[in-house]
Design a protein around this motif. Structure first.
Motif, PDB file in Angstrom:
ATOM      1  N   SER A  49      20.658 -25.214 -11.921  1.00 47.08           N
ATOM      2  CA  SER A  49      20.888 -26.112 -13.052  1.00 47.08           C
ATOM      3  C   SER A  49      19.674 -26.145 -13.976  1.00 47.08           C
ATOM      4  CB  SER A  49      21.190 -27.524 -12.538  1.00 47.08           C
ATOM      5  OG  SER A  49      21.393 -28.420 -13.602  1.00 47.08           O
ATOM      6  N   ASN A  50      18.494 -26.122 -13.399  1.00 48.98           N
ATOM      7  CA  ASN A  50      17.273 -26.118 -14.204  1.00 48.98           C
ATOM      8  C   ASN A  50      17.122 -24.839 -15.025  1.00 48.98           C
ATOM      9  OD1 ASN A  50      16.527 -28.646 -13.277  1.00 48.98           O
ATOM     10  ND2 ASN A  50      15.246 -27.846 -11.626  1.00 48.98           N
ATOM     11  N   SER A  98      19.581 -33.605 -12.591  1.00 44.57           N
ATOM     12  CA  SER A  98      19.587 -32.273 -13.215  1.00 44.57           C
ATOM     13  C   SER A  98      20.952 -31.879 -13.745  1.00 44.57           C
ATOM     14  CB  SER A  98      19.074 -31.196 -12.237  1.00 44.57           C
ATOM     15  OG  SER A  98      17.763 -31.488 -11.822  1.00 44.57           O
ATOM     16  N   ASP A 245      13.396 -31.423  -7.555  1.00 47.68           N
ATOM     17  CA  ASP A 245      13.323 -32.455  -8.584  1.00 47.68           C
ATOM     18  C   ASP A 245      12.069 -33.315  -8.441  1.00 47.68           C
ATOM     19  OD1 ASP A 245      15.594 -31.687  -9.865  1.00 47.68           O
ATOM     20  OD2 ASP A 245      16.880 -33.229  -8.991  1.00 47.68           O
ATOM     21  N   PRO A 248       8.456 -30.233  -7.966  1.00 45.44           N
ATOM     22  CA  PRO A 248       8.820 -28.877  -8.397  1.00 45.44           C
ATOM     23  C   PRO A 248       7.722 -27.831  -8.217  1.00 45.44           C
ATOM     24  CG  PRO A 248       8.404 -30.287 -10.290  1.00 45.44           C
ATOM     25  CD  PRO A 248       8.395 -31.181  -9.097  1.00 45.44           C
ATOM     26  N   GLN A 257      13.076 -21.764  -6.659  1.00 41.73           N
ATOM     27  CA  GLN A 257      13.128 -21.272  -8.039  1.00 41.73           C
ATOM     28  C   GLN A 257      13.257 -19.757  -8.074  1.00 41.73           C
ATOM     29  OE1 GLN A 257       9.516 -23.074  -9.438  1.00 41.73           O
ATOM     30  NE2 GLN A 257      10.361 -25.149  -9.273  1.00 41.73           N
TER      31      GLN A 257
END
Length: 287
Positions: A49-50, A98, A245, A248, A257
């Motif tokens: 989502s990020n 997010s 969240d 990070p 990530q």
């Protein structure tokens, strides 16, 4: 006999999945409980989502849903202490941080003697409401080899197997992979090793899994990396929030990530068969 009847009923319903090349369906699986499937599912969803993906996170553990509690979401309906063991499960749509949408059984973490086929179908059909705003669907599956759970896993376009450094998790993962390959002809599996002490230990665990499956020529394994042990993960669990969240920059978040980037770089596979049941037939390309 029950297992055969289950498959026949699913096929007779002829529920097809979406045929969109832009929509990705990932089942996060692992035969053994405790390997961190929910932890991986939640943080991968948030990391995607990020990166701009429209993500739906579906709780596929219909007996004891974990996604809602992991994110601090209220996924219970009805009076406190009420017996839900004979009531049908209903899908509930919640919104997490997010911008991730969560689809979870609404009756909460209530013990049930058995999960009926209609329970699974009702939850799946709830996805129709989310189809127009969906890029990636992640299913956090239940542990074990029950017919409902295995059918749910094999119907996804991609299967991501989570293992730990525990020997039993490795053996159970090999068993699940063989079952999905021999019964459902699933060939490709992505592997993530969770809670590792080092990158080397993660790659070594993957190599051990490969050695257990050396004689299965139809099976293709892709190593997506390892999630390191990180003290910050315990804090996230206690706060009922996604690690990516609230922290990070920690080691585990950075690993998620990287995992999200790898997932986005992979081509989206085409549907495999008649029980690709995650989207109704009326969901078309580009919806």
């Amino acid at each position: 006999m029950i297992f055969v009847c289950y498959l026949l009923m699913l096929n007779q319903m002829k529920i097809k999945s979406m045929t969109s090349k832009t929509k990705r369906v990932i089942a996060v699986a692992g035969c053994k409980g405790g390997v961190g499937k929910t932890f991986v599912s939640v943080n991968l969803a948030m990391a995607l989502s990020n990166l701009g993906q429209r993500v739906v996170l579906m709780d596929g553990n219909l007996s004891v849903p974990d996604v809602g509690p992991a994110l601090g979401l209220d996924n219970t309906i009805g009076a406190e202490g009420r017996d839900h063991s004979s009531q049908p499960l209903e899908g509930q749509i919640l919104t997490a941080s997010s911008g991730v949408t969560v689809l979870t059984p609404a009756n909460g973490a209530i013990w049930r003697q058995s999960i009926e086929i209609n329970d699974t179908i009702k939850l799946i059909n709830k996805l129709e409401e989310l189809a127009s705003s969906l890029d990636t669907l992640i299913i956090d599956t239940a542990p074990g080899l029950g017919p409902d759970n295995v059918t749910l896993i094999q119907a996804a376009g991609e299967v991501l197997i989570v293992v730990s450094q525990d020997v039993l998790s490795l053996l159970d993962a090999a068993r699940l992979i063989r079952l999905l390959n021999r019964v459902y002809e699933v060939r490709h599996f992505c592997i993530v090793v969770n809670v590792v002490s080092s990158k080397k230990s993660g790659s070594e665990q993957f190599e051990k899994l490969q050695s257990h499956l050396n004689y299965d020529n139809q099976i293709v394994l892709s190593y997506l990396g390892a999630i390191p042990f990180d003290k910050a993960a315990a804090d996230a669990l206690n706060q009922q929030q996604a690690l990516v969240d609230i922290n990070p920059t920690c080691r585990a978040s950075r690993a998620f990530q990287r995992l999200a980037h790898q997932v986005m770089a992979m081509p989206t596979p085409m549907p495999r068969g008649s029980i690709e049941i995650f989207m109704p037939t009326k969901v078309r390309e580009g919806v």
